[in-house]
Design a protein around this motif. Structure first.
Motif, PDB file in Angstrom:
ATOM      1  N   TYR A 113     -13.757  -4.426  -1.916  1.00  0.00           N
ATOM      2  CA  TYR A 113     -13.185  -5.114  -0.746  1.00  0.00           C
ATOM      3  C   TYR A 113     -13.020  -6.607  -1.034  1.00  0.00           C
ATOM      4  CZ  TYR A 113     -12.660  -6.836   4.013  1.00  0.00           C
ATOM      5  OH  TYR A 113     -12.189  -7.470   5.144  1.00  0.00           O
ATOM      6  N   THR A 114     -14.085  -7.220  -1.542  1.00  0.00           N
ATOM      7  CA  THR A 114     -14.031  -8.654  -1.822  1.00  0.00           C
ATOM      8  C   THR A 114     -12.961  -8.976  -2.854  1.00  0.00           C
ATOM      9  OG1 THR A 114     -16.399  -8.781  -1.356  1.00  0.00           O
ATOM     10  CG2 THR A 114     -15.411 -10.640  -2.498  1.00  0.00           C
ATOM     11  N   TRP A 115     -12.893  -8.168  -3.894  1.00  0.00           N
ATOM     12  CA  TRP A 115     -11.885  -8.399  -4.939  1.00  0.00           C
ATOM     13  C   TRP A 115     -10.478  -8.300  -4.373  1.00  0.00           C
ATOM     14  CZ3 TRP A 115      -8.572  -4.376  -6.554  1.00  0.00           C
ATOM     15  CH2 TRP A 115      -7.697  -4.728  -7.596  1.00  0.00           C
ATOM     16  N   LEU A 116     -10.224  -7.298  -3.533  1.00  0.00           N
ATOM     17  CA  LEU A 116      -8.883  -7.086  -3.009  1.00  0.00           C
ATOM     18  C   LEU A 116      -8.454  -8.207  -2.068  1.00  0.00           C
ATOM     19  CD1 LEU A 116      -6.379  -5.285  -2.642  1.00  0.00           C
ATOM     20  CD2 LEU A 116      -7.620  -4.102  -0.799  1.00  0.00           C
ATOM     21  N   PHE A 117      -9.292  -8.515  -1.089  1.00  0.00           N
ATOM     22  CA  PHE A 117      -8.872  -9.461  -0.058  1.00  0.00           C
ATOM     23  C   PHE A 117      -8.967 -10.912  -0.511  1.00  0.00           C
ATOM     24  CE2 PHE A 117      -9.407  -5.702   2.511  1.00  0.00           C
ATOM     25  CZ  PHE A 117      -8.374  -5.815   3.423  1.00  0.00           C
ATOM     26  N   ARG A 118      -9.684 -11.180  -1.579  1.00  0.00           N
ATOM     27  CA  ARG A 118      -9.656 -12.528  -2.149  1.00  0.00           C
ATOM     28  C   ARG A 118      -8.496 -12.701  -3.125  1.00  0.00           C
ATOM     29  NH1 ARG A 118     -14.884 -14.274  -4.877  1.00  0.00           N
ATOM     30  NH2 ARG A 118     -14.025 -16.365  -4.591  1.00  0.00           N
ATOM     31  N   SER A 119      -7.933 -11.600  -3.587  1.00  0.00           N
ATOM     32  CA  SER A 119      -6.857 -11.675  -4.577  1.00  0.00           C
ATOM     33  C   SER A 119      -5.480 -11.748  -3.929  1.00  0.00           C
ATOM     34  CB  SER A 119      -6.921 -10.461  -5.515  1.00  0.00           C
ATOM     35  OG  SER A 119      -8.164 -10.381  -6.175  1.00  0.00           O
ATOM     36  N   VAL A 120      -5.302 -11.071  -2.789  1.00  0.00           N
ATOM     37  CA  VAL A 120      -3.991 -11.026  -2.138  1.00  0.00           C
ATOM     38  C   VAL A 120      -3.844 -12.252  -1.235  1.00  0.00           C
ATOM     39  CG1 VAL A 120      -2.464  -9.686  -0.650  1.00  0.00           C
ATOM     40  CG2 VAL A 120      -4.060  -8.514  -2.189  1.00  0.00           C
ATOM     41  N   PRO A 121      -2.758 -13.002  -1.351  1.00  0.00           N
ATOM     42  CA  PRO A 121      -2.568 -14.173  -0.485  1.00  0.00           C
ATOM     43  C   PRO A 121      -2.552 -13.798   0.997  1.00  0.00           C
ATOM     44  CG  PRO A 121      -1.011 -14.212  -2.306  1.00  0.00           C
ATOM     45  CD  PRO A 121      -1.690 -12.875  -2.347  1.00  0.00           C
ATOM     46  N   MET A 122      -3.011 -14.717   1.827  1.00  0.00           N
ATOM     47  CA  MET A 122      -3.101 -14.436   3.255  1.00  0.00           C
ATOM     48  C   MET A 122      -1.736 -14.141   3.857  1.00  0.00           C
ATOM     49  SD  MET A 122      -4.607 -16.797   6.359  1.00  0.00           S
ATOM     50  CE  MET A 122      -6.078 -17.223   5.432  1.00  0.00           C
ATOM     51  N   LEU A 123      -0.704 -14.834   3.400  1.00  0.00           N
ATOM     52  CA  LEU A 123       0.638 -14.601   3.926  1.00  0.00           C
ATOM     53  C   LEU A 123       1.081 -13.170   3.667  1.00  0.00           C
ATOM     54  CD1 LEU A 123       3.256 -15.543   5.227  1.00  0.00           C
ATOM     55  CD2 LEU A 123       3.970 -16.444   2.984  1.00  0.00           C
ATOM     56  N   VAL A 124       0.808 -12.665   2.470  1.00  0.00           N
ATOM     57  CA  VAL A 124       1.180 -11.286   2.138  1.00  0.00           C
ATOM     58  C   VAL A 124       0.417 -10.304   3.023  1.00  0.00           C
ATOM     59  CG1 VAL A 124       1.244  -9.564   0.299  1.00  0.00           C
ATOM     60  CG2 VAL A 124       1.737 -11.959  -0.226  1.00  0.00           C
ATOM     61  N   PHE A 128       2.043  -7.599   5.668  1.00  0.00           N
ATOM     62  CA  PHE A 128       1.750  -6.170   5.597  1.00  0.00           C
ATOM     63  C   PHE A 128       1.320  -5.632   6.956  1.00  0.00           C
ATOM     64  CE2 PHE A 128       1.522  -6.011   0.858  1.00  0.00           C
ATOM     65  CZ  PHE A 128       2.245  -4.845   0.702  1.00  0.00           C
ATOM     66  N   TRP A 129       0.401  -6.346   7.622  1.00  0.00           N
ATOM     67  CA  TRP A 129      -0.066  -5.875   8.921  1.00  0.00           C
ATOM     68  C   TRP A 129       1.041  -5.943   9.968  1.00  0.00           C
ATOM     69  CZ3 TRP A 129      -4.101  -2.998   9.332  1.00  0.00           C
ATOM     70  CH2 TRP A 129      -5.156  -3.134   8.436  1.00  0.00           C
ATOM     71  N   ASN A 131       4.155  -5.504   9.442  1.00  0.00           N
ATOM     72  CA  ASN A 131       5.111  -4.433   9.160  1.00  0.00           C
ATOM     73  C   ASN A 131       4.415  -3.114   8.886  1.00  0.00           C
ATOM     74  OD1 ASN A 131       7.824  -5.964   8.948  1.00  0.00           O
ATOM     75  ND2 ASN A 131       6.466  -7.175   7.642  1.00  0.00           N
ATOM     76  N   LEU A 132       3.310  -2.888   9.582  1.00  0.00           N
ATOM     77  CA  LEU A 132       2.556  -1.652   9.371  1.00  0.00           C
ATOM     78  C   LEU A 132       3.390  -0.416   9.695  1.00  0.00           C
ATOM     79  CD1 LEU A 132      -0.207  -0.362   8.692  1.00  0.00           C
ATOM     80  CD2 LEU A 132      -0.746  -0.492  11.140  1.00  0.00           C
ATOM     81  N   SER A 133       4.283  -0.542  10.668  1.00  0.00           N
ATOM     82  CA  SER A 133       5.095   0.620  11.049  1.00  0.00           C
ATOM     83  C   SER A 133       6.027   1.060   9.926  1.00  0.00           C
ATOM     84  CB  SER A 133       5.910   0.298  12.295  1.00  0.00           C
ATOM     85  OG  SER A 133       6.767  -0.811  12.070  1.00  0.00           O
ATOM     86  N   LEU A 134       6.371   0.155   9.009  1.00  0.00           N
ATOM     87  CA  LEU A 134       7.180   0.545   7.865  1.00  0.00           C
ATOM     88  C   LEU A 134       6.377   1.361   6.861  1.00  0.00           C
ATOM     89  CD1 LEU A 134       9.147  -2.788   7.235  1.00  0.00           C
ATOM     90  CD2 LEU A 134       9.869  -0.773   8.546  1.00  0.00           C
ATOM     91  N   LEU A 135       5.072   1.081   6.769  1.00  0.00           N
ATOM     92  CA  LEU A 135       4.221   1.820   5.851  1.00  0.00           C
ATOM     93  C   LEU A 135       3.787   3.158   6.451  1.00  0.00           C
ATOM     94  CD1 LEU A 135       1.951  -1.125   4.632  1.00  0.00           C
ATOM     95  CD2 LEU A 135       3.759  -0.003   3.333  1.00  0.00           C
ATOM     96  N   TYR A 136       3.367   3.093   7.719  1.00  0.00           N
ATOM     97  CA  TYR A 136       2.889   4.299   8.401  1.00  0.00           C
ATOM     98  C   TYR A 136       3.566   4.377   9.764  1.00  0.00           C
ATOM     99  CZ  TYR A 136      -0.751   4.029   4.858  1.00  0.00           C
ATOM    100  OH  TYR A 136      -1.428   3.958   3.656  1.00  0.00           O
ATOM    101  N   ALA A 163      -1.592  -8.643  14.485  1.00  0.00           N
ATOM    102  CA  ALA A 163      -1.512  -8.752  13.024  1.00  0.00           C
ATOM    103  C   ALA A 163      -2.186 -10.030  12.536  1.00  0.00           C
ATOM    104  CB  ALA A 163      -0.055  -8.725  12.577  1.00  0.00           C
ATOM    105  N   ALA A 164      -2.035 -11.121  13.300  1.00  0.00           N
ATOM    106  CA  ALA A 164      -2.673 -12.380  12.920  1.00  0.00           C
ATOM    107  C   ALA A 164      -4.193 -12.258  12.969  1.00  0.00           C
ATOM    108  CB  ALA A 164      -2.201 -13.502  13.846  1.00  0.00           C
ATOM    109  N   VAL A 165      -4.714 -11.642  14.037  1.00  0.00           N
ATOM    110  CA  VAL A 165      -6.166 -11.488  14.171  1.00  0.00           C
ATOM    111  C   VAL A 165      -6.717 -10.609  13.052  1.00  0.00           C
ATOM    112  CG1 VAL A 165      -7.995 -10.531  15.619  1.00  0.00           C
ATOM    113  CG2 VAL A 165      -6.184 -11.896  16.653  1.00  0.00           C
TER     114      VAL A 165
END
Length: 294
Positions: A113-124, A128-129, A131-136, A163-165
């Motif tokens: 978890y730490t590796w993933l969320f520290r690696s992906v930029p906050m904007l990305v 993603f959140w 546009n969740l309806s596009l994924l699921y 999505a922001a929260v």
């Protein structure tokens, strides 16, 4: 033979033994004064340029500084910061304890978890959140890997604010996990062993013994993280959440006074970060006062 450094002649008064270097004047350092004068001159020039430039329109800044739309955006920024701070550090503390546990599965999950969320930029993450309806397109509740009992579309499930929260909280948890873990590791292991010898449970030892002592190591990086968070909330403007920055954008899109409105946002961020810095200072003094006497 009495050294000349031991006493001075009685004609000039008796003095204790003091090296000659103690009576020497410090060597003049003109370079320091020249550098200080140059720095003051540059600061004065920058201040004059800031106050004298008519483009800044300080009258407009005064008008909009406490306007309703700006204050509403400021409250949204504060609310997002508070929610992400509390939820993020709560989840981060759980992740830190999982990482330090003897269970390899929990430790691996916390590390992932730490590796993933520290690696992906906050904007990305926010995009993603958002546009969740596009994924699921649909989510379901039911038996894992079995039949679903309830299905519902995700098109209107997560809006910009939700999505922001979610994005800010999950990102903050990844950062907080490492801060809390480092603070726990800074506590001497003998404290835990002594508490366990007294019969305290692991949870009570963590809550009453380890975390209060770890706060001295947690607070400085946590304070910097909170200041970064309150500035980082400005990124939610890209998904149309009306925070402080988005509120200023709404105003200058109508009156085209871009620079004065950006100054309004800048001044508010300066005020908020200054208040948080002062609060961090007093919190560090409070927890530092509980150190054991030397």
């Amino acid at each position: 033979m009495i050294s000349s450094l031991a006493v001075r002649s009685s004609r000039h008064g008796v003095h204790p033994a003091v090296p000659d270097a103690a009576f020497a004047r410090p060597r003049p350092r003109p370079g320091r004064w020249i550098a200080a004068a140059a720095a003051l001159l540059l600061a004065a020039m920058a201040l004059h340029a800031l106050c004298d430039n008519p483009v800044f329109r300080w009258d407009v800044v005064r008008t909009y500084f406490t306007s309703h739309v700006i204050v509403q955006g400021l409250l949204t920024t504060l609310w997002l910061t508070a929610v992400a701070l509390v939820a993020g550090f709560s989840l981060g503390t759980v992740l830190a304890v999982m990482r330090l546990s003897g269970n390899p599965v929990l430790s691996a999950l916390s590390f992932g978890y730490t590796w993933l969320f520290r690696s992906v930029p906050m904007l990305v993450q926010l995009l993603f959140w958002y546009n969740l309806s596009l994924l699921y397109p649909r989510l379901s509740l039911g038996v894992p890997f079995g039949p679903a009992f309830v299905r519902f579309p995700t098109g209107h499930l997560i809006g910009g604010f939700a999505a922001a929260v979610i994005g800010l909280t999950l990102h903050e948890a990844g950062q907080a996990a490492e801060i809390v873990r480092a603070g726990i590791l800074s506590v001497d292991r003998g404290q835990t062993e002594a508490a366990q010898a007294l019969g305290l449970s692991r949870a009570r030892t963590l809550r009453r013994i380890v975390l209060p002592q770890a706060m001295r190591a947690i607070l400085p990086p946590a304070g910097s993280q909170v200041i970064g968070l309150i500035k980082g909330t400005s990124i939610v403007s890209v998904i149309a959440v009306q925070d402080l920055l988005f509120a200023t954008q709404l105003v200058y899109n109508r009156n085209y006074l871009v620079v004065p409105l950006l100054l309004v946002a800048t001044l508010w961020y300066l005020v908020l970060t200054t208040v948080l810095s002062v609060l961090q200072h007093y919190l560090e003094r409070f927890f530092g006062a509980h150190r054991s006497p030397r």
